[in-house]
Scaffold this active site. Sequence first.
Site: not given
Length: 383
Positions: A51, A104, A176, A201
């Site tokens: 993890r 966003y 961002d 993206k």
Amino acid sequence: MHDDTLLSHTGTAGPEGHGLVNPPVARASTILFPSLDALEGRTPVRMTYGRHGTATHAALAEALTALEGGAGTLLVPSGLAACALALQALVRAGDHVLVADSVYAPTRVFCNEVLARFGVETTYYDPLIGAGIAGLLRPNTRLVFCESPGSQTFEVQDLPAIVAAAHAAGARVAVDNTWGAGYWHKPLALGADVSIQAVTKYIGGHSDLLMGALICNEATLGPLRAQLRWQGNNVSADDAALALRGLRTLGVRLRQHQAGGLAVAQWLRAQPQVARVLHPALPDDPGHALWRRDFSGACGLFGVELRRRHRAGLAALLEGLELFGMGYSWGGFESLIVPAHPLRSVRRWEGAGTLLRLHVGLEDPADLIADLAAGLARFDAAA
């Protein structure tokens, strides 16, 4: 190294790869320790548990850290997860955060629905406020959350001015940076504390990957890493390998997205059906001067406002397009178009016509322009 060279020569397999060009995909849950001291943390080891990442994750994190000039990078399952992690890690009950009004939309929902439930107050600010943000900072303001250019409406923020005011008041700044992709824009170099990207993206680049990344400075790496471990978020080694593969061609793809996007934007600006084009790289855009100062290029994402609202015309335009698909996300090789509906708390969106968000992919711009020309003709005929 220049960025294009860096993208090819960081995050590699290294000497341990025995000549492999690409790092192997290391999948693991259990990782065995060589000694009791290592198991108990008395002797440092590179990997401890699946993890927390394997060599594949470390290679991607190393490359992203180098690209943006950070102290370290954390990987999470999506861009929204990255925004949420930064907000959770850097504030606590009783704190106040300032968030750009052009942020966003899911980030806005997270602030309103989740942070509020845990006693954190959010104030939205005009993205064009610049140094004036000093007037909104309170003694308990811990974080200023920026997004530049803004989501859907593409306002460019004066990041150095915001950083100076925030740091003077003891607040940190997260950005961002998905539009700039860490290639065209370097928030950490402008003083920000965390640069956030939706790896989904442009880094992924092929519309087949969900991932987020937080590139941190020295002050924020520890708190964000602790929050990540407490939440148990992780990404698969296979996805990390896909992201690393996409990263290798980031520069050449972004240059193509930039060229195609500008060609389409300039053509649209001259069309009688178009009221305005929202693209910071256009000389008449309100944010152009700040974009020229703080960015080294532009991606393929921008906005277009039509002069009229007409649903039947809009449906005829969109549904007949052959090269532009209707779908969310962006940054892949394919062109996309969707209606946009900006959410605002501070300054109402003043557009009178239909707002569209376009992502120009890697197709030939002449073909995309022909597709849009036919669509605008259908819009006129239906309206």
